[in-house]
Design a protein around this motif. Structure first.
Motif, PDB file in Angstrom:
ATOM      1  N   LYS A 160      30.905  20.458  21.866  1.00 23.14           N
ATOM      2  CA  LYS A 160      31.471  21.530  21.029  1.00 23.14           C
ATOM      3  C   LYS A 160      32.923  21.828  21.395  1.00 23.14           C
ATOM      4  CE  LYS A 160      29.249  25.321  19.858  1.00 23.14           C
ATOM      5  NZ  LYS A 160      28.458  26.583  19.897  1.00 23.14           N
ATOM      6  N   TRP A 194      42.968  22.828  20.392  1.00 26.66           N
ATOM      7  CA  TRP A 194      42.828  24.281  20.337  1.00 26.66           C
ATOM      8  C   TRP A 194      44.172  24.955  20.521  1.00 26.66           C
ATOM      9  CZ3 TRP A 194      37.756  26.168  19.783  1.00 26.66           C
ATOM     10  CH2 TRP A 194      36.733  25.233  20.004  1.00 26.66           C
ATOM     11  N   ASP A 232      31.812  28.506  15.957  1.00 26.92           N
ATOM     12  CA  ASP A 232      32.014  27.101  16.343  1.00 26.92           C
ATOM     13  C   ASP A 232      33.479  26.804  16.610  1.00 26.92           C
ATOM     14  OD1 ASP A 232      29.376  26.524  16.214  1.00 26.92           O
ATOM     15  OD2 ASP A 232      29.460  25.491  14.276  1.00 26.92           O
ATOM     16  N   ASP A 233      34.362  27.631  16.018  1.00 29.73           N
ATOM     17  CA  ASP A 233      35.789  27.340  16.091  1.00 29.73           C
ATOM     18  C   ASP A 233      36.583  28.370  16.885  1.00 29.73           C
ATOM     19  OD1 ASP A 233      35.378  25.038  14.552  1.00 29.73           O
ATOM     20  OD2 ASP A 233      35.457  26.205  12.691  1.00 29.73           O
ATOM     21  N   ARG A 246      40.174  26.663  17.167  1.00 32.85           N
ATOM     22  CA  ARG A 246      40.213  25.237  16.901  1.00 32.85           C
ATOM     23  C   ARG A 246      41.279  24.900  15.848  1.00 32.85           C
ATOM     24  NH1 ARG A 246      36.434  21.483  17.920  1.00 32.85           N
ATOM     25  NH2 ARG A 246      34.750  23.011  18.234  1.00 32.85           N
ATOM     26  N   LEU A 286      42.182  22.762  13.000  1.00 31.66           N
ATOM     27  CA  LEU A 286      41.338  21.979  12.086  1.00 31.66           C
ATOM     28  C   LEU A 286      42.103  20.825  11.445  1.00 31.66           C
ATOM     29  CD1 LEU A 286      39.357  24.963  10.638  1.00 31.66           C
ATOM     30  CD2 LEU A 286      38.511  23.219  12.203  1.00 31.66           C
TER      31      LEU A 286
END
Lengths: 169, 169
Positions: A7, A12, A139-140, A166, A168
């Motif tokens: 994960k 980031w 999740d992010d 995160r 993307l």
């Protein structure tokens, strides 16, 4: 641990606030992190296991972490950059790394997971001990709370909070 | 909950860092907190229970929280001050307060403790939801991590980290 590393892979954007508790000072760090998997049989992994006397077959999911950022510490715009290799050894609850955060020396920390899934890592250094708690809010979005304590154990010298979002793209 | 409130009583010096995630903005707040016990039969406690339809006999350890601080938000030195009454109702896992943090309206949150002792409070507001996690690092150092999420639930808008050091004098 494999799922947690999985994960965490990716790029980031990190905002980190450091509280220097004795003087009530705030420090702000903005950085980019990159977490990438490393082959279990990579020479650097084998060498790090050997350095700590760990059988390479007990290591899992090694990863490399790279960061580049700026701190507003000391008025200036200090540039921070570095990278390290991390090798989890779950059977021993150990996380080996070729370089620490608090000191630029190889370090071995003890990790575990709290029942709510928070990753907890404790790393003793020569003159201090670091505790890190990392958890996913989504999740992010990852939060990371770190404490540096005096090695005698009681006082907290520095506390920091990172929010990691995160990338993307 | 009684033990947690008991440990929290007193005066605290707080450093709080707020991360506004969308713009990567940092905000710094320095404040003084005072947490004091309130009598279970105080009129304000009875009134707050009545307002939420809670039998006063199910409330425990009410307390008042008072804060005064400065934020560097918007370049200025905005002064923040306020106080609120909090009434825990453990049987329902509820924390009543006569004023919220995120909005200055009465609010009721749902609380619980994680297995490691972390106090976790979730408060829904009209347009957002707040989650707070508070834990003691030592008897005299408390950490507080707050998240403000969109009420639809997914995105984290704002994250903040407070280190609270007990004033011993």
């Amino acid at each position: 641990m494999t799922a947690f590393v999985q994960k965490s892979l990716g790029r980031w954007r990190s905002q980190r606030s450091v509280h220097h508790l004795a003087f009530g000072h705030f420090e702000q760090v903005e950085s980019e992190l990159e977490i990438a998997p490393v082959a279990i049989d990579a020479p650097a992994v084998v060498a790090l296991c050997a350095a700590w006397g760990v059988p390479p077959a007990t290591a899992i999911a090694p990863f490399a972490m790279k960061w580049e950022g700026r701190s507003d510490w000391d008025g200036g715009q200090e540039v921070l950059a570095g990278e390290c290799l991390l090798v989890p050894v779950p059977a021993q609850g150990k996380l080996l790394r070729d370089r620490g955060y608090a000191e630029t020396l190889p370090a071995v920390g003890t990790f575990g997971f709290a029942p709510d899934g928070t990753f907890v890592l404790t790393t003793p250094y020569e003159r201090a001990a670091a505790e890190e708690r990392i958890w996913f809010v989504t999740d992010d979005v990852r939060y990371r709370v770190s404490s540096i304590r005096t090695s005698s154990g009681q006082g907290v010298v520095t506390a920091s909070f990172s929010t990691e979002i995160r990338r993307l793209a």
